[in-house]
Motif scaffolding. Structure first.
Motif, PDB file in Angstrom:
ATOM      1  N   PRO A   7       0.822  -1.227   0.000  1.00 45.11           N
ATOM      2  CA  PRO A   7       0.000   0.000   0.000  1.00 45.11           C
ATOM      3  C   PRO A   7       0.851   1.270   0.000  1.00 45.11           C
ATOM      4  N   ALA A   8       1.941   1.272   0.761  1.00 42.43           N
ATOM      5  CA  ALA A   8       2.833   2.444   0.766  1.00 42.43           C
ATOM      6  C   ALA A   8       3.467   2.647  -0.609  1.00 42.43           C
ATOM      7  N   GLY A   9       3.814   1.547  -1.275  1.00 44.69           N
ATOM      8  CA  GLY A   9       4.395   1.634  -2.615  1.00 44.69           C
ATOM      9  C   GLY A   9       3.405   2.173  -3.632  1.00 44.69           C
ATOM     10  N   ARG A  10       2.135   1.729  -3.548  1.00 48.19           N
ATOM     11  CA  ARG A  10       1.114   2.232  -4.474  1.00 48.19           C
ATOM     12  C   ARG A  10       0.877   3.729  -4.269  1.00 48.19           C
ATOM     13  N   THR A  11       0.892   4.169  -3.024  1.00 44.86           N
ATOM     14  CA  THR A  11       0.729   5.598  -2.744  1.00 44.86           C
ATOM     15  C   THR A  11       1.886   6.390  -3.346  1.00 44.86           C
ATOM     16  N   ARG A  12       3.095   5.896  -3.171  1.00 44.21           N
ATOM     17  CA  ARG A  12       4.276   6.594  -3.698  1.00 44.21           C
ATOM     18  C   ARG A  12       4.254   6.637  -5.220  1.00 44.21           C
ATOM     19  N   MET A  13       3.787   5.557  -5.869  1.00 47.26           N
ATOM     20  CA  MET A  13       3.770   5.496  -7.335  1.00 47.26           C
ATOM     21  C   MET A  13       2.915   6.589  -7.946  1.00 47.26           C
ATOM     22  N   ARG A  14       1.889   7.017  -7.245  1.00 45.02           N
ATOM     23  CA  ARG A  14       1.012   8.057  -7.781  1.00 45.02           C
ATOM     24  C   ARG A  14       1.749   9.374  -8.006  1.00 45.02           C
ATOM     25  N   PHE A  15       2.848   9.563  -7.300  1.00 49.10           N
ATOM     26  CA  PHE A  15       3.581  10.819  -7.384  1.00 49.10           C
ATOM     27  C   PHE A  15       4.857  10.714  -8.226  1.00 49.10           C
ATOM     28  N   GLU A  16       5.190   9.530  -8.681  1.00 49.27           N
ATOM     29  CA  GLU A  16       6.383   9.336  -9.507  1.00 49.27           C
ATOM     30  C   GLU A  16       6.076   9.701 -10.955  1.00 49.27           C
ATOM     31  N   PRO A  17       7.023  10.275 -11.679  1.00 47.54           N
ATOM     32  CA  PRO A  17       6.782  10.572 -13.093  1.00 47.54           C
ATOM     33  C   PRO A  17       6.669   9.278 -13.888  1.00 47.54           C
ATOM     34  N   LEU A  18       5.851   9.326 -14.920  1.00 48.83           N
ATOM     35  CA  LEU A  18       5.686   8.160 -15.785  1.00 48.83           C
ATOM     36  C   LEU A  18       6.932   7.978 -16.650  1.00 48.83           C
ATOM     37  N   PRO A  19       7.283   6.724 -16.950  1.00 48.56           N
ATOM     38  CA  PRO A  19       8.409   6.520 -17.870  1.00 48.56           C
ATOM     39  C   PRO A  19       8.039   7.033 -19.257  1.00 48.56           C
ATOM     40  N   GLU A  20       9.045   7.370 -20.027  1.00 47.32           N
ATOM     41  CA  GLU A  20       8.820   7.846 -21.387  1.00 47.32           C
ATOM     42  C   GLU A  20       9.340   6.802 -22.371  1.00 47.32           C
ATOM     43  N   VAL A  21       8.526   6.522 -23.400  1.00 45.74           N
ATOM     44  CA  VAL A  21       8.880   5.537 -24.416  1.00 45.74           C
ATOM     45  C   VAL A  21       8.722   6.170 -25.792  1.00 45.74           C
ATOM     46  N   LEU A  22       9.710   5.961 -26.641  1.00 49.71           N
ATOM     47  CA  LEU A  22       9.640   6.367 -28.043  1.00 49.71           C
ATOM     48  C   LEU A  22       9.563   5.090 -28.872  1.00 49.71           C
ATOM     49  N   LEU A  23       8.507   4.972 -29.663  1.00 54.77           N
ATOM     50  CA  LEU A  23       8.327   3.785 -30.501  1.00 54.77           C
ATOM     51  C   LEU A  23       8.724   4.088 -31.931  1.00 54.77           C
ATOM     52  N   VAL A  24       9.535   3.208 -32.509  1.00 53.49           N
ATOM     53  CA  VAL A  24       9.879   3.287 -33.928  1.00 53.49           C
ATOM     54  C   VAL A  24       9.337   2.025 -34.595  1.00 53.49           C
ATOM     55  N   PRO A  25       8.973   2.099 -35.865  1.00 48.81           N
ATOM     56  CA  PRO A  25       8.402   0.936 -36.527  1.00 48.81           C
ATOM     57  C   PRO A  25       9.474  -0.035 -37.002  1.00 48.81           C
ATOM     58  N   CYS A  26       9.058  -1.255 -37.243  1.00 50.00           N
ATOM     59  CA  CYS A  26       9.950  -2.206 -37.916  1.00 50.00           C
ATOM     60  C   CYS A  26      10.070  -1.753 -39.369  1.00 50.00           C
ATOM     61  N   SER A  27      10.701  -2.514 -40.206  1.00 53.19           N
ATOM     62  CA  SER A  27      10.796  -2.125 -41.615  1.00 53.19           C
ATOM     63  C   SER A  27      10.623  -3.330 -42.513  1.00 53.19           C
ATOM     64  N   ALA A  28      10.125  -3.061 -43.711  1.00 50.15           N
ATOM     65  CA  ALA A  28       9.973  -4.132 -44.698  1.00 50.15           C
ATOM     66  C   ALA A  28      11.346  -4.633 -45.143  1.00 50.15           C
ATOM     67  N   ALA A  29      12.309  -3.717 -45.259  1.00 46.30           N
ATOM     68  CA  ALA A  29      13.667  -4.119 -45.630  1.00 46.30           C
ATOM     69  C   ALA A  29      14.348  -4.711 -44.404  1.00 46.30           C
ATOM     70  N   LYS A  30      14.839  -5.922 -44.589  1.00 51.52           N
ATOM     71  CA  LYS A  30      15.466  -6.623 -43.469  1.00 51.52           C
ATOM     72  C   LYS A  30      16.808  -7.208 -43.898  1.00 51.52           C
ATOM     73  N   SER A  31      17.583  -7.525 -42.903  1.00 46.07           N
ATOM     74  CA  SER A  31      18.860  -8.187 -43.128  1.00 46.07           C
ATOM     75  C   SER A  31      18.626  -9.513 -43.848  1.00 46.07           C
ATOM     76  N   ASP A  32      19.645 -10.001 -44.531  1.00 47.44           N
ATOM     77  CA  ASP A  32      19.533 -11.299 -45.197  1.00 47.44           C
ATOM     78  C   ASP A  32      19.630 -12.460 -44.214  1.00 47.44           C
ATOM     79  N   ALA A  33      20.055 -12.187 -42.997  1.00 47.49           N
ATOM     80  CA  ALA A  33      20.204 -13.245 -41.992  1.00 47.49           C
ATOM     81  C   ALA A  33      18.828 -13.796 -41.611  1.00 47.49           C
ATOM     82  N   PRO A  34      18.713 -15.102 -41.420  1.00 46.15           N
ATOM     83  CA  PRO A  34      17.416 -15.679 -41.033  1.00 46.15           C
ATOM     84  C   PRO A  34      17.012 -15.332 -39.604  1.00 46.15           C
ATOM     85  N   ILE A  35      18.004 -15.041 -38.761  1.00 46.56           N
ATOM     86  CA  ILE A  35      17.744 -14.636 -37.386  1.00 46.56           C
ATOM     87  C   ILE A  35      18.805 -13.615 -36.989  1.00 46.56           C
ATOM     88  N   ALA A  36      18.356 -12.558 -36.288  1.00 45.72           N
ATOM     89  CA  ALA A  36      19.294 -11.504 -35.872  1.00 45.72           C
ATOM     90  C   ALA A  36      18.670 -10.698 -34.751  1.00 45.72           C
TER      91      ALA A  36
END
Length: 194
Positions: free
Chosen positions: A43-72
């Motif tokens: 409960p103390a942790g949930r209370t503290r979380m309300r005041f913490e800043p949210l993490p920031e995420v930047l999403l980039v897309p995959c691409s149609a052009a891919k490496s020739d390797a079957p796995i990477a």
């Protein structure tokens, strides 16, 4: 707490009374070999979380052009110019900020990827049959600890729509732009960071 929380951090938070370990006796439904959470907020942790800043995420897309390797690793698999430009722009945005933002790749097939995640070569675009489901994306976001993140998408509409199923209030600075304008926007970010 997400399983990505390192044990050392979890135990440090336990000493502060913000989380408690989940043991087999506490929660029998998690087996020892699962990627299940190992700590839960008090409960103390949930209370503290309300005041913490949210993490920031930047999403980039995959691409149609891919490496020739079957796995990477994801960072090596996607070689398309749009992906490379989006990744450079995201890296510049992280550097221009406080450096705490995370850059993730949104793969049409595999969902949210870290740079080092090893993936198979595939041919699929967001919106096509076989696209990763919102349920899988939600689980991945939880495992990565970014379910409640502030998200910015550096991708086209199909990828923004896919991400919006998890983060309805995400930022999409490219909305209404054509692909040439996308690339110019990316260039404006990474050129100013030089």
């Amino acid at each position: 707490m997400p399983p990505s929380l390192a044990d050392a951090e979890g135990y440090a938070l336990t000493e502060l009374g913000l989380v408690e370990p989940i043991t087999a006796e506490t929660c029998a439904r998690f087996g020892p070999l699962t990627r299940a959470p190992r700590f839960r907020a008090t409960p103390a942790g949930r209370t503290r979380m309300r005041f913490e800043p949210l993490p920031e995420v930047l999403l980039v897309p995959c691409s149609a052009a891919k490496s020739d390797a079957p796995i990477a690793a994801a960072r090596d698999m996607y070689v398309g110019s749009y992906h490379v430009a989006a990744r450079r722009a995201a890296a510049a945005a992280v550097a221009a900020g406080d450096g705490s933002a995370r850059v993730l790749t949104l793969s049409a097939k595999f969902g949210l990827l870290l740079d080092g995640d090893r993936i198979l070569r595939y041919d699929l675009r967001a919106g096509e049959d076989g696209t990763v489901s919102p349920q899988v994306l939600a689980r991945q976001a939880h495992l990565l600890g970014v379910s409640a993140a502030r998200v910015t998408v550096f991708a086209g509409k199909a990828y923004a729509d896919l991400a919006r199923t998890i983060w309805p209030s995400l930022q999409h600075p490219l909305v209404g732009m054509g692909i040439g304008e996308h690339l110019a926007f990316f260039a404006s970010l990474y050129r100013t960071s030089l």
